[in-house]
Each structure stands twice: as C-alpha cells, then as structure tokens.
Design an enzyme around this catalytic site. Structure first.
Site, PDB file in Angstrom:
ATOM      1  N   LYS A 170     -45.710 161.640   1.560  1.00  0.00           N
ATOM      2  CA  LYS A 170     -45.816 160.979   0.313  1.00  0.00           C
ATOM      3  C   LYS A 170     -46.683 159.785   0.133  1.00  0.00           C
ATOM      4  CE  LYS A 170     -46.367 162.442  -4.364  1.00  0.00           C
ATOM      5  NZ  LYS A 170     -44.689 162.412  -5.049  1.00  0.00           N
ATOM      6  N   LYS A 238     -44.850 152.762 -10.113  1.00  0.00           N
ATOM      7  CA  LYS A 238     -43.910 152.832  -8.675  1.00  0.00           C
ATOM      8  C   LYS A 238     -44.113 153.639  -7.687  1.00  0.00           C
ATOM      9  CE  LYS A 238     -41.401 155.672  -8.324  1.00  0.00           C
ATOM     10  NZ  LYS A 238     -41.359 157.023  -7.975  1.00  0.00           N
TER      11      LYS A 238
END
Length: 288
Positions: A170, A238
C-alpha cells in the site's frame, strides 16, 4: 457465525453493506453510536462495546484512520487482544505503518489471534461497488480461509507476503499515485505555459505509453476542477508520512516521495485537507 466490523466511515460503511447484501451477518461497533445506528436499516447488529463485539465473532474487520488507532484497538487494556478467544482472525483494512503492523501481528500471535494486514485501493467508489484491490499480508492458510468474505468487498486480492507485506504494497501504491499526480500536474503546467490546451495533451497521451488510470481518472478531475473527495488529501498526506518513515527506517532516501509530501503540505496549507488528493497536482510547483 457473524463477522464484526469497526470503522464505519466513508470506506467501512459501504464495505459492511456489501457483506450484508450477500447474507453475511455483520455485528458493528463504533465510539459514535450514530455511525453504527446508520447501518441497522441495512441489517447490521450494533454491539454496546468493543469487548462484546470481539466475544461474539470469529472474524473481525478494522477500517480506521491511522496506526495509533489500530494499535489502541488491538493492544490497549480492554481491547481486541485482551478480549479475544483463541483463533480470532482480525483483518485490518486501515493503512498503517508496516513495521508497526508486524509488531501488532506478533503481539496478537502471542495471544492466539491472527492479524492480517489488508489495506485497500480503489477509493469510495470501489468500496461501494465492491471492486477494491486488497493487498494482503499474513499467513496464507488464514487468508485462504476468509477468502469468500474478502471477495465480497474486493475484486483483486493479492497475498503479497507475511505480516506487514500488505502495508508495504500500500505504501508503494500511494507513492506511485502521488508521484504520478505530480508528473501530471507538471505536464499540464508545461502545456499551459506553452499556450497548449492541457485537455488536448491529455487526449494525446491516453493513446501512448504515458496512459494510466491516474491520467484517465485524476487527469480529468484536474481539467474539471472536480475535487469532491473519494480519497481525502489529508489522508494521502498521512500515508506519505508512512512512506517517508518506512523509507528512513530502511536507510532509503526517496526524493520523489518528498516532492509529493511537499505538494500535499501546500495543498493542506491552502485549505484543501478534505478535498480529493488529486488536488496535490495543483500544488506540485511551489509558486502555483
């Protein structure tokens, strides 16, 4: 046996509905009761506490915002590990620090709990349509056991490796998407500065090697000034922090990642935290 779900936001809620739609009984818990109550009409069963949810199910899905959220749910006193029966499988769809994911998996394993990292790509639309890409890290046999459940929320399921490997994949995904958006933003800026229509440039590029889903979808968003969020800019920021921290821990200097982080920081400074992360392409050049 019902499954459990924690994290009922823009991604989690439609994923719960996809499970319910095919007859999977789903019990839910949220710190904000109204989030759980919104799914009652779809057939979800709200639980009064995290502890009661954990004791009710054999498979538990998490879909929350950040590493501390997952660590708290899993490892805090009164959390999942403390209340779980041996053999509970926890599937974490959150995007978190890969090294912390490995730590959580190890602590869970000591308590007889299986922790599978399963971050997703595809945004809100993919969650609604059940077409998400799942990047999986954890024991192969346990991933195979819950395969029928995962297939209800995702179209492409890939076990990348052991614990943490899904989160590494990811991180790579977010890095590639971010750097591609920077490249598109620069390309459009170059076209505009030369007096050429970026829309026509994009049309030409779609027929060549530069074609990509990012150019197809997000290139059009840029042309349309469409930043209705599918994936919010502050969440991409983030995630890019996770990329940077992971790279630093491994002794890597990723200069491209820093350019993405800088563009996102400028976008957030200009009030775009809750716009789609495509907005970063508007801020890839500092003076823009």
């Amino acid at each position: 046996m019902p499954v459990g779900y924690v994290g009922l936001g823009i991604m989690g809620a439609p994923m719960v509905r996809n499970l319910l739609r095919v007859g999977v009984p789903v019990h839910v818990w949220a710190r904000r009761l109204e989030q759980a109550q919104r799914l009652v009409g779809d057939g979800a069963v709200p639980e009064e506490s995290l502890a009661s949810l954990v004791r009710t199910v054999r498979v538990l899905f998490l879909n929350v915002s950040d590493t501390p959220d997952v660590e708290g749910l899993m490892l805090d006193e009164g959390g999942i590990v403390a209340n779980a029966r041996s053999g509970l499988i926890v599937v974490d769809h959150s995007t978190i620090d890969p090294m912390r994911a490995r730590h959580i998996a190890e602590k869970a394993r000591e308590a007889g709990v299986i922790f599978i990292d399963a971050p997703v790509s595809g945004g809100e639309r993919g969650a609604i349509e059940g077409t998400l890409t799942l990047m999986l890290g954890g024991p192969e046999a346990d991933i195979d056991r819950i395969g029928p459940l995962l297939e209800r929320v995702g179209r492409t399921l890939t076990r990348v490796g052991d614990s943490g490997a899904g989160q590494i994949a990811k991180a790579c995904n977010q890095l590639i998407v971010g750097e591609t958006l920077v490249a598109i933003g620069e390309a459009f800026a170059l076209a505009e500065a030369a007096g050429v229509d970026p829309a026509r440039v994009r049309e030409a590029l779609l027929g060549g090697l530069a074609n990509s889903k990012v150019l197809q979808m997000h290139g059009q968003r840029l042309l349309d000034d469409d930043f209705v969020p599918g994936f919010m800019a502050h969440l991409h920021a983030k995630d890019m922090g996770i990329v940077a921290n992971t790279a630093a821990s491994l002794g890597l200097d990723l200069s491209g990642a820093e350019r993405v982080r800088a563009a996102l920081a400028r976008a957030l400074e200009h009030g775009h935290a809750y716009d789609d992360s495509t907005i970063l392409a508007r801020y890839c050049i500092p003076e823009r």
